[in-house]
Design an enzyme around this catalytic site. Structure first.
Site, PDB file in Angstrom:
ATOM      1  N   ASN A 199       0.859  -1.185   0.000  1.00  0.00           N
ATOM      2  CA  ASN A 199       0.000   0.000   0.000  1.00  0.00           C
ATOM      3  C   ASN A 199       0.896   1.236   0.000  1.00  0.00           C
ATOM      4  O   ASN A 199       1.489   1.579   1.022  1.00  0.00           O
ATOM      5  CB  ASN A 199      -0.914  -0.012   1.228  1.00  0.00           C
ATOM      6  CG  ASN A 199      -1.797   1.219   1.300  1.00  0.00           C
ATOM      7  OD1 ASN A 199      -1.968   1.939   0.314  1.00  0.00           O
ATOM      8  ND2 ASN A 199      -2.372   1.468   2.472  1.00  0.00           N
ATOM      9  N   TRP A 200       0.967   1.908  -1.154  1.00  0.00           N
ATOM     10  CA  TRP A 200       1.866   3.053  -1.286  1.00  0.00           C
ATOM     11  C   TRP A 200       1.322   4.322  -0.634  1.00  0.00           C
ATOM     12  O   TRP A 200       2.044   5.296  -0.486  1.00  0.00           O
ATOM     13  CB  TRP A 200       2.149   3.314  -2.768  1.00  0.00           C
ATOM     14  CG  TRP A 200       2.917   2.219  -3.444  1.00  0.00           C
ATOM     15  CD1 TRP A 200       3.348   1.044  -2.902  1.00  0.00           C
ATOM     16  CD2 TRP A 200       3.336   2.203  -4.817  1.00  0.00           C
ATOM     17  NE1 TRP A 200       4.015   0.292  -3.846  1.00  0.00           N
ATOM     18  CE2 TRP A 200       4.026   0.971  -5.023  1.00  0.00           C
ATOM     19  CE3 TRP A 200       3.198   3.087  -5.880  1.00  0.00           C
ATOM     20  CZ2 TRP A 200       4.565   0.626  -6.266  1.00  0.00           C
ATOM     21  CZ3 TRP A 200       3.737   2.747  -7.116  1.00  0.00           C
ATOM     22  CH2 TRP A 200       4.419   1.528  -7.299  1.00  0.00           C
ATOM     23  N   LYS A 201       0.034   4.312  -0.302  1.00  0.00           N
ATOM     24  CA  LYS A 201      -0.605   5.470   0.335  1.00  0.00           C
ATOM     25  C   LYS A 201      -0.384   6.735  -0.518  1.00  0.00           C
ATOM     26  O   LYS A 201      -0.531   6.682  -1.732  1.00  0.00           O
ATOM     27  CB  LYS A 201      -0.107   5.622   1.773  1.00  0.00           C
ATOM     28  CG  LYS A 201      -0.278   4.329   2.590  1.00  0.00           C
ATOM     29  CD  LYS A 201       0.071   4.468   4.030  1.00  0.00           C
ATOM     30  CE  LYS A 201      -0.108   3.142   4.744  1.00  0.00           C
ATOM     31  NZ  LYS A 201       0.137   3.235   6.200  1.00  0.00           N
TER      32      LYS A 201
ATOM     33  N   HIS B  21      -9.427   0.583   5.318  1.00  0.00           N
ATOM     34  CA  HIS B  21      -8.104   0.791   5.897  1.00  0.00           C
ATOM     35  C   HIS B  21      -8.224   1.758   7.075  1.00  0.00           C
ATOM     36  O   HIS B  21      -9.046   2.673   7.069  1.00  0.00           O
ATOM     37  CB  HIS B  21      -7.140   1.345   4.847  1.00  0.00           C
ATOM     38  CG  HIS B  21      -5.715   1.364   5.305  1.00  0.00           C
ATOM     39  ND1 HIS B  21      -5.212   2.355   6.109  1.00  0.00           N
ATOM     40  CD2 HIS B  21      -4.692   0.506   5.075  1.00  0.00           C
ATOM     41  CE1 HIS B  21      -3.937   2.111   6.358  1.00  0.00           C
ATOM     42  NE2 HIS B  21      -3.593   0.995   5.752  1.00  0.00           N
TER      43      HIS B  21
ATOM     44  N   GLU C 279      -6.599   4.250   8.046  1.00  0.00           N
ATOM     45  CA  GLU C 279      -6.494   5.673   7.741  1.00  0.00           C
ATOM     46  C   GLU C 279      -7.755   6.210   7.080  1.00  0.00           C
ATOM     47  O   GLU C 279      -8.119   7.378   7.268  1.00  0.00           O
ATOM     48  CB  GLU C 279      -5.254   5.916   6.866  1.00  0.00           C
ATOM     49  CG  GLU C 279      -3.959   5.730   7.646  1.00  0.00           C
ATOM     50  CD  GLU C 279      -2.790   5.294   6.795  1.00  0.00           C
ATOM     51  OE1 GLU C 279      -2.909   5.313   5.546  1.00  0.00           O
ATOM     52  OE2 GLU C 279      -1.754   4.917   7.370  1.00  0.00           O
TER      53      GLU C 279
ATOM     54  N   GLU D  24      -5.038  -5.436  10.664  1.00  0.00           N
ATOM     55  CA  GLU D  24      -4.024  -4.423  10.900  1.00  0.00           C
ATOM     56  C   GLU D  24      -4.248  -3.783  12.267  1.00  0.00           C
ATOM     57  O   GLU D  24      -5.133  -2.940  12.426  1.00  0.00           O
ATOM     58  CB  GLU D  24      -4.027  -3.365   9.789  1.00  0.00           C
ATOM     59  CG  GLU D  24      -5.407  -2.856   9.377  1.00  0.00           C
ATOM     60  CD  GLU D  24      -5.326  -1.613   8.511  1.00  0.00           C
ATOM     61  OE1 GLU D  24      -4.270  -1.355   7.925  1.00  0.00           O
ATOM     62  OE2 GLU D  24      -6.336  -0.886   8.460  1.00  0.00           O
TER      63      GLU D  24
ATOM     64  N   GLY E 208       2.856   2.056  11.078  1.00  0.00           N
ATOM     65  CA  GLY E 208       3.724   3.217  10.951  1.00  0.00           C
ATOM     66  C   GLY E 208       4.273   3.743  12.255  1.00  0.00           C
ATOM     67  O   GLY E 208       4.843   4.836  12.308  1.00  0.00           O
TER      68      GLY E 208
ATOM     69  N   SER F 285       3.555  -2.477  10.269  1.00  0.00           N
ATOM     70  CA  SER F 285       5.014  -2.334  10.322  1.00  0.00           C
ATOM     71  C   SER F 285       5.731  -3.630   9.945  1.00  0.00           C
ATOM     72  O   SER F 285       6.681  -4.042  10.608  1.00  0.00           O
ATOM     73  CB  SER F 285       5.453  -1.856  11.711  1.00  0.00           C
ATOM     74  OG  SER F 285       4.913  -0.581  11.996  1.00  0.00           O
TER      75      SER F 285
END
Length: 291
Positions: free
Chosen positions: A38-40, A134, A136, A206, A212, A252
């Site tokens: 996932n490059w976000k 997700h 976020e 997650e 992160g 992570s």
């Protein structure tokens, strides 16, 4: 409160296979490992996105393959930002690496929805998967379970595959509510999804507190949660569906932690954030070694 809200329901057949050096099956039907990056909101240019995609692809070994190639090799998927999807699809077209979208607008295919991107649009660009729920998106963009459920249903309806992300916060983890939170999210976010449709659903556990942050969820703890997720999918559906569903770990993940994670019987892959932005690191994760 959370326990009181949990509901029961139904789920299908599953088995574990591995990547790389050794391959061990763990159920009646092999589950193909799936690694996703996932490059976000990264990188900042299409040139960098192309370089990352090509650099990663060049480092993948023969144990990775397309999803259609079956359980004895590892499926690899990347989720670039919307503006880079078409270019990354072209970069990876002949490599066997899939591409997905980080989210979609579920309420309409076209119309007066400024800034929205539809499922049909990302499918037309070559996407196979869509991230749904997700952490976020839940916290920053305020996606609630009703919206996430609608996205999951829309993704399936349009012939793509949802990666449904679930997981608890640090306070919920410290309060011993991890499994209850995951069950509640599963019950709400999978509402209306049939057992037959579950074959196209990937679950990503997650732990929000490990994303992160550098905090690490030990592999045995992650395995315990994955096992409970699979058991609850059997309640929502049936044991065969539960055995078949692929459950990723995200939080992570690094080249140093992946081998131990992937040696757990109920961990079928990883949803990788920061490490997926470094070609060498993500390739090593995809080329994991079964301990």
């Amino acid at each position: 409160m959370i326990r009181a809200l949990l509901i029961a329901g139904g789920a299908s057949a599953f088995q574990q296979a591995t990547n790389g050096i050794s391959k061990v099956s763990t159920a009646l039907h092999a589950r193909q490992p799936i690694m996703a990056g996932n490059w976000k909101l990264n990188p900042s240019s299409v040139q960098e996105a192309d370089g990352l995609a090509k650099g990663m692809a060049a480092l993948l070994d023969s144990s990775t393959c397309a999803v259609s190639d079956g359980p004895m090799c590892t499926e690899v998927v990347v989720f670039p930002p919307f503006p880079f999807i078409a270019s990354v699809v072209d970069d990876l077209e002949n490599v066997g690496v899939g591409v997905g979208a980080q989210s979609i607008f579920h309420q309409a295919e076209t119309g007066a929805y400024t800034g929205a991107v539809s499922c049909a649009m990302v499918k037309d660009m070559g996407c196979m998967y869509v991230l749904c729920g997700h952490s976020e998106r839940r916290t920053v963009f305020k996606d609630d379970d009703a919206a996430i459920n609608s996205k999951v249903l829309k993704v399936i309806e349009d012939g793509l595959k949802p990666v449904l992300c679930i997981g608890e916060t640090k306070d919920e983890y410290d309060g011993g509510l991890c499994e209850d939170v995951c069950k509640l999210q599963l019950a709400k976010d999978l509402a209306g999804v049939t057992a037959d449709q579950m074959k196209d659903v990937v679950i990503a556990y997650e732990p929000v507190w490990a994303i992160g942050t550098g905090l690490v969820c030990p592999s045995d703890v992650a395995q315990k949660v994955h096992k409970s997720i699979r058991a609850y999918i059997a309640v929502l559906y049936d044991q065969a569906t539960a055995d078949a569903v692929r459950i990723q770990y995200g939080g992570s993940v690094t080249p140093e932690s992946v081998d131990e994670l992937m040696s757990q019987p109920d961990i079928d892959g990883c949803l990788v954030g920061g490490a997926s932005l470094v070609a060498e690191k993500f390739a090593r994760i995809c080329n994991f070694v079964k301990l």
